[in-house]
Design an enzyme around this catalytic site. Structure first.
Site, mmCIF file in Angstrom:
data_model
loop_
_atom_site.group_PDB
_atom_site.id
_atom_site.type_symbol
_atom_site.label_atom_id
_atom_site.label_comp_id
_atom_site.label_asym_id
_atom_site.label_seq_id
_atom_site.Cartn_x
_atom_site.Cartn_y
_atom_site.Cartn_z
ATOM 1 N N HIS A 1 0.819 -1.221 0.000
ATOM 2 C CA HIS A 1 0.000 0.000 0.000
ATOM 3 C C HIS A 1 0.856 1.276 0.000
ATOM 4 O O HIS A 1 0.502 2.266 -0.617
ATOM 5 C CB HIS A 1 -0.999 0.004 1.167
ATOM 6 C CG HIS A 1 -0.401 0.321 2.501
ATOM 7 N ND1 HIS A 1 0.313 -0.593 3.239
ATOM 8 C CD2 HIS A 1 -0.394 1.466 3.223
ATOM 9 C CE1 HIS A 1 0.728 -0.018 4.356
ATOM 10 N NE2 HIS A 1 0.312 1.229 4.377
ATOM 11 N N ASP A 2 1.994 1.239 0.698
ATOM 12 C CA ASP A 2 2.847 2.432 0.766
ATOM 13 C C ASP A 2 4.052 2.345 -0.163
ATOM 14 O O ASP A 2 5.026 3.091 0.026
ATOM 15 C CB ASP A 2 3.338 2.644 2.212
ATOM 16 C CG ASP A 2 2.346 3.436 3.043
ATOM 17 O OD1 ASP A 2 1.496 4.138 2.451
ATOM 18 O OD2 ASP A 2 2.417 3.336 4.289
ATOM 19 N N LYS B 1 5.937 5.377 -1.446
ATOM 20 C CA LYS B 1 6.826 6.185 -0.604
ATOM 21 C C LYS B 1 8.283 6.085 -1.044
ATOM 22 O O LYS B 1 9.109 6.927 -0.692
ATOM 23 C CB LYS B 1 6.693 5.781 0.860
ATOM 24 C CG LYS B 1 5.403 6.270 1.465
ATOM 25 C CD LYS B 1 5.376 6.097 2.956
ATOM 26 C CE LYS B 1 4.096 6.713 3.522
ATOM 27 N NZ LYS B 1 3.950 6.398 4.955
ATOM 28 N N HIS C 1 2.088 9.674 -2.652
ATOM 29 C CA HIS C 1 2.551 8.283 -2.663
ATOM 30 C C HIS C 1 1.515 7.252 -3.126
ATOM 31 O O HIS C 1 1.883 6.282 -3.785
ATOM 32 C CB HIS C 1 3.197 7.893 -1.312
ATOM 33 C CG HIS C 1 2.240 7.622 -0.208
ATOM 34 N ND1 HIS C 1 1.787 8.588 0.643
ATOM 35 C CD2 HIS C 1 1.634 6.479 0.187
ATOM 36 C CE1 HIS C 1 0.955 8.054 1.520
ATOM 37 N NE2 HIS C 1 0.839 6.779 1.259
ATOM 38 N N HIS D 1 -5.988 3.851 -0.123
ATOM 39 C CA HIS D 1 -5.946 3.598 1.327
ATOM 40 C C HIS D 1 -5.980 4.871 2.162
ATOM 41 O O HIS D 1 -6.101 4.797 3.380
ATOM 42 C CB HIS D 1 -4.731 2.719 1.700
ATOM 43 C CG HIS D 1 -3.397 3.371 1.521
ATOM 44 N ND1 HIS D 1 -2.736 3.400 0.304
ATOM 45 C CD2 HIS D 1 -2.589 4.016 2.388
ATOM 46 C CE1 HIS D 1 -1.583 4.036 0.453
ATOM 47 N NE2 HIS D 1 -1.467 4.415 1.710
ATOM 48 N N HIS D 2 -5.901 6.057 1.525
ATOM 49 C CA HIS D 2 -6.027 7.300 2.286
ATOM 50 C C HIS D 2 -7.336 8.026 1.997
ATOM 51 O O HIS D 2 -7.494 9.199 2.366
ATOM 52 C CB HIS D 2 -4.847 8.243 1.999
ATOM 53 C CG HIS D 2 -3.577 7.810 2.683
ATOM 54 N ND1 HIS D 2 -3.406 7.868 4.049
ATOM 55 C CD2 HIS D 2 -2.434 7.270 2.186
ATOM 56 C CE1 HIS D 2 -2.197 7.397 4.357
ATOM 57 N NE2 HIS D 2 -1.596 7.026 3.244
HETATM 58 FE FE LIG Z 1 -0.028 5.510 2.866
HETATM 59 FE FE LIG Z 2 0.637 3.190 5.501
#
Ligand SMILES: [Fe+2]
Ligand SMILES: [Fe+2]
Length: 311
Positions: A183-184, A187, A212, A237-238
């Site tokens: 999910h990240d 980044k 991200h 997811h955000h």
């Molecule tokens: Fe995230």
């Molecule tokens: Fe996260």
């Protein structure tokens, strides 16, 4: 550069294939050459001396990870190993692997997709056995490893909540696992100084960090190995229930359930882990924030189910 590994992740009577080091004060001292196997005697003697971690050179971490993964299935099936030891091995292996993958060019994900699925399968099996209860990963977290530990935590919580709430096939759970583990991933493309910044981000810095999900989505989409469900998790997811999230400002029915669930797993993992700017919160305090000041962020039905699963 050296990387810390848990003693428990070494299987006695096997050949780790890398040099192992012990830390003496500020120095790393060679403990074992690559061509010597790690014995039960080694393990006991080290534990007797209160040594719980060894060190591997960063450059050899990839070899070491493959060693751990190759021995993992056997170790997880070994009836002589305590369940806690198996869990520790599994999560250490997962965190190491995520670090390796995040630090390599994206194309490595495609080349290693089977390794990745294998690890998620082990996590899935563990979630089924342990009801989503994870060992404390906190001993693994320093600011360099936060993203990797966090990714494994989010995958585990997300899989556990999906299992609890829905009847899903193993393929669907694999998609959820892949999406939440990555999910990240975006980044990787955000400057490290911003991710590690101890104080508040300025508005423009926050704008940068907020990219991200889209970075991750477009990179992973191009690899052609992630399903729409997994990619949806990465991108959304955000997003928040009340429409105030990013990148698309979606609200309630427009957010896929797997994204809503991963959003809960994400915030809970972040709050309950020590960061450079604050100590880890207890799960009670984390839930208080998620129900209180973050009111409107989450799907309440899912959040309630998540809360019940923690008790
Ligand atoms: Fe995230
Ligand atoms: Fe996260």
């Amino acid at each position: 550069m050296y990387r810390m590994i848990q003693l428990e992740s070494l299987v006695p009577e096997t050949l780790p294939g890398v040099s192992l080091f012990i830390k003496h004060g500020d120095n790393h001292v060679l403990y074992k050459n690559p061509d010597l196997s790690f014995t039960q005697w080694d393990k006991e003697r080290l534990l007797d001396n209160n040594v719980t971690h060894l060190y591997v050179k960063s450059a050899e971490m990839s070899i070491f990870n493959q060693y751990v993964e190759a021995n993992l299935a056997a170790a997880l099936n070994d009836e002589n190993l305590e369940p806690e030891v198996k869990q520790a091995m599994l999560y250490q292996a997962s965190v190491n692997y995520v670090q390796e993958i995040f630090d390599s060019p994206a194309i490595a994900i495609r080349q290693n997709v089977e390794r990745c699925r294998n690890l998620i399968q082990h996590i899935l099996d563990d979630v089924m056995k342990s009801n989503g209860v994870m060992p404390a990963l906190s001993s693994l977290v320093d600011h360099n490893t936060y993203t990797y530990v966090h990714s494994v935590q989010v995958a585990t919580y997300s899989i556990a909540l999906h299992v609890r709430m829905f009847e899903l096939s193993s393929d669907e759970l694999m998609d959820v696992g892949m999406g939440s583990l990555f999910h990240d991933y975006g980044k990787v493309y955000v400057p490290k100084e911003l991710l590690d910044k101890p104080g508040r981000l300025t508005a423009s810095e926050f704008q940068e960090v907020k990219k991200h999900p889209v970075y991750g989505f477009s990179t992973l989409k191009d690899l052609d190995i992630f399903t729409p469900v997994a990619l949806g998790i990465v991108k959304h997811h955000h997003e928040k229930e009340n429409g105030s999230g990013y990148p698309d400002g979606l609200s309630s029915y427009d957010i896929a359930r797997s994204s809503k669930i991963t959003a809960i797993a994400d915030v809970f993992s972040a709050l309950t882990t020590t960061r450079s700017y604050r100590q880890a919160l207890s799960k009670e305090s984390a839930l208080e924030i998620m129900y209180g000041e973050m009111d409107g962020s989450f799907d309440l039905q899912y959040l309630n189910s998540f809360r019940d699963s923690l008790n």
